[in-house]
Write an enzyme that holds these catalytic residues in place. Structure first.
Site, PDB file in Angstrom:
ATOM      1  N   ARG A  61      51.083  55.014  42.204  1.00  0.00           N
ATOM      2  CA  ARG A  61      51.032  54.628  41.394  1.00  0.00           C
ATOM      3  C   ARG A  61      50.163  55.329  40.541  1.00  0.00           C
ATOM      4  O   ARG A  61      49.670  55.344  39.151  1.00  0.00           O
ATOM      5  CB  ARG A  61      50.252  52.623  41.421  1.00  0.00           C
ATOM      6  CG  ARG A  61      50.948  52.445  42.801  1.00  0.00           C
ATOM      7  CD  ARG A  61      52.029  52.296  42.804  1.00  0.00           C
ATOM      8  NE  ARG A  61      52.449  50.647  42.017  1.00  0.00           N
ATOM      9  CZ  ARG A  61      52.302  49.680  42.699  1.00  0.00           C
ATOM     10  NH1 ARG A  61      51.241  49.393  43.531  1.00  0.00           N
ATOM     11  NH2 ARG A  61      52.840  48.698  42.047  1.00  0.00           N
ATOM     12  N   GLN A  69      56.700  56.669  37.732  1.00  0.00           N
ATOM     13  CA  GLN A  69      57.044  55.483  37.470  1.00  0.00           C
ATOM     14  C   GLN A  69      58.787  55.383  37.559  1.00  0.00           C
ATOM     15  O   GLN A  69      58.814  53.927  38.241  1.00  0.00           O
ATOM     16  CB  GLN A  69      56.317  55.427  36.569  1.00  0.00           C
ATOM     17  CG  GLN A  69      56.279  53.776  35.930  1.00  0.00           C
ATOM     18  CD  GLN A  69      54.809  53.780  34.329  1.00  0.00           C
ATOM     19  OE1 GLN A  69      56.399  54.690  33.678  1.00  0.00           O
ATOM     20  NE2 GLN A  69      54.334  52.766  34.677  1.00  0.00           N
ATOM     21  N   ASP A  98      58.709  54.200  41.319  1.00  0.00           N
ATOM     22  CA  ASP A  98      57.823  52.916  42.260  1.00  0.00           C
ATOM     23  C   ASP A  98      58.689  51.736  42.360  1.00  0.00           C
ATOM     24  O   ASP A  98      58.733  50.967  41.710  1.00  0.00           O
ATOM     25  CB  ASP A  98      56.775  53.203  41.231  1.00  0.00           C
ATOM     26  CG  ASP A  98      55.981  52.110  41.537  1.00  0.00           C
ATOM     27  OD1 ASP A  98      55.775  51.098  42.940  1.00  0.00           O
ATOM     28  OD2 ASP A  98      54.874  51.804  40.545  1.00  0.00           O
ATOM     29  N   TYR A 152      43.648  49.170  41.833  1.00  0.00           N
ATOM     30  CA  TYR A 152      43.615  48.505  42.572  1.00  0.00           C
ATOM     31  C   TYR A 152      42.559  47.663  42.700  1.00  0.00           C
ATOM     32  O   TYR A 152      41.523  48.390  42.064  1.00  0.00           O
ATOM     33  CB  TYR A 152      43.893  48.928  44.493  1.00  0.00           C
ATOM     34  CG  TYR A 152      45.582  49.009  44.106  1.00  0.00           C
ATOM     35  CD1 TYR A 152      46.791  47.727  44.440  1.00  0.00           C
ATOM     36  CD2 TYR A 152      46.054  50.487  44.386  1.00  0.00           C
ATOM     37  CE1 TYR A 152      47.853  48.290  44.617  1.00  0.00           C
ATOM     38  CE2 TYR A 152      47.247  51.234  44.922  1.00  0.00           C
ATOM     39  CZ  TYR A 152      48.050  50.024  45.240  1.00  0.00           C
ATOM     40  OH  TYR A 152      49.723  50.429  45.314  1.00  0.00           O
ATOM     41  N   SER A 155      56.796  48.773  42.335  1.00  0.00           N
ATOM     42  CA  SER A 155      56.428  47.950  41.339  1.00  0.00           C
ATOM     43  C   SER A 155      57.771  47.842  40.995  1.00  0.00           C
ATOM     44  O   SER A 155      57.555  46.155  40.945  1.00  0.00           O
ATOM     45  CB  SER A 155      56.461  48.753  39.944  1.00  0.00           C
ATOM     46  OG  SER A 155      55.054  49.440  40.019  1.00  0.00           O
TER      47      SER A 155
HETATM   48  P1  NAD Z   1      48.349  44.109  44.402  1.00  0.00           P
HETATM   49  O1  NAD Z   1      49.985  43.855  44.301  1.00  0.00           O
HETATM   50  O2  NAD Z   1      47.195  45.019  44.668  1.00  0.00           O
HETATM   51  O3  NAD Z   1      47.845  42.727  43.612  1.00  0.00           O
HETATM   52  C1  NAD Z   1      47.900  42.062  42.670  1.00  0.00           C
HETATM   53  C2  NAD Z   1      46.483  41.399  41.690  1.00  0.00           C
HETATM   54  O4  NAD Z   1      46.142  41.275  42.660  1.00  0.00           O
HETATM   55  C3  NAD Z   1      46.220  42.822  41.426  1.00  0.00           C
HETATM   56  O5  NAD Z   1      46.300  42.826  40.278  1.00  0.00           O
HETATM   57  C4  NAD Z   1      44.953  42.416  41.395  1.00  0.00           C
HETATM   58  O6  NAD Z   1      43.841  42.899  40.344  1.00  0.00           O
HETATM   59  C5  NAD Z   1      45.040  40.655  41.830  1.00  0.00           C
HETATM   60  N1  NAD Z   1      43.797  40.228  42.983  1.00  0.00           N
HETATM   61  C6  NAD Z   1      42.785  40.440  43.598  1.00  0.00           C
HETATM   62  N2  NAD Z   1      42.080  40.034  44.266  1.00  0.00           N
HETATM   63  C7  NAD Z   1      42.434  38.864  44.338  1.00  0.00           C
HETATM   64  C8  NAD Z   1      41.731  38.095  43.805  1.00  0.00           C
HETATM   65  N3  NAD Z   1      40.222  36.866  44.173  1.00  0.00           N
HETATM   66  N4  NAD Z   1      41.179  36.832  42.407  1.00  0.00           N
HETATM   67  C9  NAD Z   1      42.710  37.193  41.887  1.00  0.00           C
HETATM   68  N5  NAD Z   1      42.572  38.281  41.261  1.00  0.00           N
HETATM   69  C10 NAD Z   1      43.067  38.692  42.922  1.00  0.00           C
HETATM   70  O7  NAD Z   1      49.030  44.821  43.306  1.00  0.00           O
HETATM   71  P2  NAD Z   1      50.104  45.510  41.995  1.00  0.00           P
HETATM   72  O8  NAD Z   1      50.793  44.307  41.576  1.00  0.00           O
HETATM   73  O9  NAD Z   1      50.380  46.435  43.127  1.00  0.00           O
HETATM   74  O10 NAD Z   1      48.741  46.652  40.902  1.00  0.00           O
HETATM   75  C11 NAD Z   1      48.475  47.539  41.564  1.00  0.00           C
HETATM   76  C12 NAD Z   1      47.212  48.183  40.477  1.00  0.00           C
HETATM   77  O11 NAD Z   1      48.587  49.553  39.985  1.00  0.00           O
HETATM   78  C13 NAD Z   1      47.152  47.881  38.781  1.00  0.00           C
HETATM   79  O12 NAD Z   1      46.689  48.437  38.104  1.00  0.00           O
HETATM   80  C14 NAD Z   1      48.530  48.085  38.223  1.00  0.00           C
HETATM   81  O13 NAD Z   1      49.107  47.653  36.765  1.00  0.00           O
HETATM   82  C15 NAD Z   1      48.669  49.414  39.113  1.00  0.00           C
HETATM   83  N6  NAD Z   1      50.231  49.911  38.490  1.00  0.00           N
HETATM   84  C16 NAD Z   1      50.029  51.261  37.873  1.00  0.00           C
HETATM   85  C17 NAD Z   1      52.072  51.682  37.451  1.00  0.00           C
HETATM   86  C18 NAD Z   1      51.263  52.994  37.043  1.00  0.00           C
HETATM   87  O14 NAD Z   1      50.649  53.317  36.185  1.00  0.00           O
HETATM   88  N7  NAD Z   1      53.113  53.811  37.408  1.00  0.00           N
HETATM   89  C19 NAD Z   1      52.638  51.104  38.310  1.00  0.00           C
HETATM   90  C20 NAD Z   1      53.024  49.991  38.868  1.00  0.00           C
HETATM   91  C21 NAD Z   1      51.521  49.914  39.545  1.00  0.00           C
END
Ligand code: NAD
Length: 374
Positions: free
Chosen positions: A122, A127, A130, A229, A133
């Site tokens: 990620r 991007q 991905d 994460y 996403s």
């Molecule tokens: P995910 O599907 O693993 O989790 C979903 C969300 O649940 C996360 O935001 C997490 O913080 C939250 N969570 C976990 N436990 C929780 C709790 N007890 N209560 C409330 N919320 C809780 O996450 P995702 O959507 O796949 O994203 C993961 C990370 O990757 C994020 O930081 C996102 O910004 C990052 N990301 C970066 C890029 C990039 O830079 N290219 C692209 C996509 C995602």
């Protein structure tokens, strides 16, 4: 170089790995593209459109697998099909390697180079590849629609001759990619939205979408891993979080839960007691249903009514928007192929962070650091 696309066999799976538009672009690069008969049909991409874009239609699945130099799909094909692939060929799909040891061993033994779309790092540079996403964004959008559809109330505020109607109150738990899209969609529908996530960095993103960030006091500031994460909360923090959510749940019309922690069961955020305290007709859409659910009462793949609260536990939501999910996956796939292909030939430079992390097996070896360090 033969690039093959099989029909997806998974239950509820309507997506296809490449759309005709992407087939056209990859054919222009000299790839010989073959697609199984009617592979795109469930997503409304027709065989004749693939042919016009330069692909050949293949009716013999065994032939498709055995002749492929690169085979791409959404879900991991069954082992019977993988057994037909030749040594040195390349498989790219969602592999979930940590959970599928048997398949990984087969790919290793058969000297198939396997790349996991779920293992793409990620990072900004990756991007456009991905797919996690892309699919999460679809899931978040659809979750808001499912909630609105199940609700026996309006989403927006309405000023009518029959009086003023208050907007629906939506609570989104977990504001990663899916949660942020659920917030944006619920806002577009006119709801008043609140959201909570344990990663403090998310507050600003939630607020920029016009939602209110719910604060839980004294949570560990270090709730985020290097990869962005979430980390699992300590038991006392989880309890404090549940108390705050309980108060907000009582006032919510729709709760959309999306909270996940990599490699762990989904955290429990909504207990049976909280559901009892929600109003009749309220809706919970639990996007974590596939990973055990964020709500204690969720049953994956069902919609139940418990104490007059509707609890929806959807499975494979991206497949419900199969046309656009295929389009987005296909573009992510093309970006990854462009990254790997040099003069039409795949090259594997393991000094490169994207190639290293995405490659699960190569020449009979495990490459993925995620698997090696597990
Ligand atoms: P995910 O599907 O693993 O989790 C979903 C969300 O649940 C996360 O935001 C997490 O913080 C939250 N969570 C976990 N436990 C929780 C709790 N007890 N209560 C409330 N919320 C809780 O996450 P995702 O959507 O796949 O994203 C993961 C990370 O990757 C994020 O930081 C996102 O910004 C990052 N990301 C970066 C890029 C990039 O830079 N290219 C692209 C996509 C995602």
């Amino acid at each position: 170089m033969i690039l093959a696309i099989p029909k997806e066999l998974g239950e509820r799976e309507k997506r296809v790995a490449l759309t005709p538009e992407t087939v056209g672009k990859l054919s222009d690069k000299g790839l010989d593209i073959r697609i199984e008969t009617a592979a795109g049909m469930p997503a409304n991409y027709l065989d004749e459109t693939y042919q016009e874009a330069g692909a050949s239609i293949v009716s013999d699945r065994n032939e498709l697998f055995s002749e492929a130099d690169i085979l791409i799909s959404i879900q991991t094909p069954p082992q019977k099909d993988l057994g037909q692939m030749k040594a040195g060929s390349i498989l790219i799909c969602f592999l979930w390697a940590l959970q599928n040891e048997e398949t990984v061993n087969l790919l290793k033994e058969k000297e198939i180079t396997a790349l996991g779309m779920d293992a793409i790092p990620r990072i900004s540079r990756a991007q456009n590849m991905d797919a996690l996403s892309s699919m999460s964004s679809i899931a978040g959008y659809k979750a808001a629609l499912m909630g609105a559809n199940k609700l026996d109330r309006y989403m927006p505020m309405m000023m009518t001759a029959a009086g003023t109607i208050a907007p629906a109150k939506v609570l989104v738990l977990g504001a990663g990619v899916a949660g942020l899209q659920a917030i944006a969609t619920a806002k577009r529908l006119g709801a008043v939205v609140e959201a909570f996530d344990i990663r403090p960095t998310v507050k600003e993103q939630v607020e920029s979408l016009g939602a209110t960030f719910v604060e839980v006091p004294d949570l560990d500031e270090e709730s985020e891993t290097e990869g962005g994460y979430a980390k699992e909360l300590a038991e006392d923090e989880q309890e404090r979080q549940r108390q705050v959510i309980h108060e907000h749940a009582k006032k919510s019309d729709i709760i959309i839960t999306t909270a996940l922690i990599p490699g762990k069961p989904a955290p429990l955020l909504i207990t049976k007691e909280m559901v009892q305290d929600m109003h009749a007709g309220a809706v919970i859409v639990d996007l974590a249903a596939e990973q055990g659910g964020n709500c204690e009462l969720t049953e994956a793949g069902t919609t139940q009514s418990i104490n007059e609260v509707n609890i929806v536990g959807p499975l494979n939501i991206p497949s419900m928007l199969a046309y656009h999910a295929s389009q987005m996956y296909s573009k992510n796939m093309m970006a990854l192929l462009n990254h790997l292909l040099e003069d039409g030939e795949p090259t594997f430079d393991f000094e490169d962070e994207i190639t290293l992390n995405t490659t699960i097996t190569h020449q009979g070896e495990i490459i993925s650091p995620m698997l090696k360090n597990n």
